[in-house]
Design an enzyme around this catalytic site. Structure first.
Site, PDB file in Angstrom:
ATOM      1  N   ILE A  14       0.838  -1.195   0.000  1.00  0.00           N
ATOM      2  CA  ILE A  14       0.000   0.000   0.000  1.00  0.00           C
ATOM      3  C   ILE A  14       0.877   1.250   0.000  1.00  0.00           C
ATOM      4  O   ILE A  14       1.889   1.316   0.700  1.00  0.00           O
ATOM      5  CB  ILE A  14      -0.920   0.009   1.252  1.00  0.00           C
ATOM      6  CG1 ILE A  14      -1.791  -1.259   1.280  1.00  0.00           C
ATOM      7  CG2 ILE A  14      -1.769   1.262   1.321  1.00  0.00           C
ATOM      8  CD1 ILE A  14      -2.696  -1.437   0.089  1.00  0.00           C
ATOM      9  N   ASP A  15       0.489   2.250  -0.788  1.00  0.00           N
ATOM     10  CA  ASP A  15       1.251   3.501  -0.824  1.00  0.00           C
ATOM     11  C   ASP A  15       0.559   4.590  -0.003  1.00  0.00           C
ATOM     12  O   ASP A  15      -0.442   4.331   0.671  1.00  0.00           O
ATOM     13  CB  ASP A  15       1.507   3.946  -2.275  1.00  0.00           C
ATOM     14  CG  ASP A  15       0.242   4.282  -3.053  1.00  0.00           C
ATOM     15  OD1 ASP A  15      -0.813   4.533  -2.432  1.00  0.00           O
ATOM     16  OD2 ASP A  15       0.316   4.322  -4.294  1.00  0.00           O
ATOM     17  N   VAL A  16       1.068   5.798  -0.061  1.00  0.00           N
ATOM     18  CA  VAL A  16       0.533   6.899   0.746  1.00  0.00           C
ATOM     19  C   VAL A  16      -0.899   7.281   0.367  1.00  0.00           C
ATOM     20  O   VAL A  16      -1.590   7.949   1.132  1.00  0.00           O
ATOM     21  CB  VAL A  16       1.439   8.159   0.692  1.00  0.00           C
ATOM     22  CG1 VAL A  16       2.798   7.860   1.309  1.00  0.00           C
ATOM     23  CG2 VAL A  16       1.578   8.669  -0.734  1.00  0.00           C
ATOM     24  N   MET A  17      -1.354   6.852  -0.796  1.00  0.00           N
ATOM     25  CA  MET A  17      -2.728   7.125  -1.224  1.00  0.00           C
ATOM     26  C   MET A  17      -3.724   6.120  -0.640  1.00  0.00           C
ATOM     27  O   MET A  17      -4.923   6.240  -0.840  1.00  0.00           O
ATOM     28  CB  MET A  17      -2.825   7.098  -2.757  1.00  0.00           C
ATOM     29  CG  MET A  17      -2.030   8.196  -3.440  1.00  0.00           C
ATOM     30  SD  MET A  17      -2.651   9.849  -3.063  1.00  0.00           S
ATOM     31  CE  MET A  17      -4.246   9.788  -3.822  1.00  0.00           C
ATOM     32  N   HIS A  19      -3.867   2.867  -1.389  1.00  0.00           N
ATOM     33  CA  HIS A  19      -4.178   1.766  -2.301  1.00  0.00           C
ATOM     34  C   HIS A  19      -2.874   1.105  -2.768  1.00  0.00           C
ATOM     35  O   HIS A  19      -1.786   1.558  -2.421  1.00  0.00           O
ATOM     36  CB  HIS A  19      -5.035   2.231  -3.481  1.00  0.00           C
ATOM     37  CG  HIS A  19      -4.430   3.338  -4.283  1.00  0.00           C
ATOM     38  ND1 HIS A  19      -5.171   4.363  -4.815  1.00  0.00           N
ATOM     39  CD2 HIS A  19      -3.160   3.600  -4.662  1.00  0.00           C
ATOM     40  CE1 HIS A  19      -4.389   5.186  -5.485  1.00  0.00           C
ATOM     41  NE2 HIS A  19      -3.174   4.744  -5.407  1.00  0.00           N
TER      42      HIS A  19
END
Length: 130
Positions: A14-17, A19
């Site tokens: 998972i990234d900072v967004m 997702h």
């Protein structure tokens, strides 16, 4: 032959967004591609015995819908066309609602492992393309 694997999205993907990070989809597709090779009777060691390797030379990917932590995804791989020294595999990733999350066409080339130059597709691989 079309094959598929299932995975569950992990926290490290998972990234900072919030997702799945775009690069992770390429990993999912690579795992599915390796499964396709194994299911067709062409695992890595068989290619090595032939003195041949496969390298990815182009990826065209479409990100269609975000995937989130804990979702179960199905990644499929199927052969779509071949050339003299290259071939294209199609990948599709679906979520549990059967919604297309991402799809890609991946072009690979067969190379001589010693010379590190392209060689014609081995007949064992070419046989899997219509």
């Amino acid at each position: 032959m079309k094959t598929s694997i299932q995975i569950e999205v992990r926290p490290t993907e998972i990234d900072v967004m919030g997702h799945v990070n775009n690069a992770k989809y390429l990993e999912y597709m690579e795992w599915s591609r390796e499964d396709w090779y194994n299911c067709t009777g062409l695992p890595f060691d068989v290619f090595t015995e032939m003195g041949v390797g496969t390298v990815t030379v182009n990826i065209n990917i479409n990100y269609r819908k975000e995937a989130k932590l804990g979702q179960k995804l199905t990644i499929s791989t199927e052969p779509i066309r071949k050339g003299r020294t290259s071939f294209v595999l199609k990948h599709e990733i679906y979520n549990e609602q059967n919604q297309l999350v991402a799809d890609a066409e991946v072009t690979c080339c067969t190379i001589d492992l010693k010379a590190r130059k392209s060689v014609p597709l081995p007949k064992e691989l070419a046989a899997h393309f219509a």
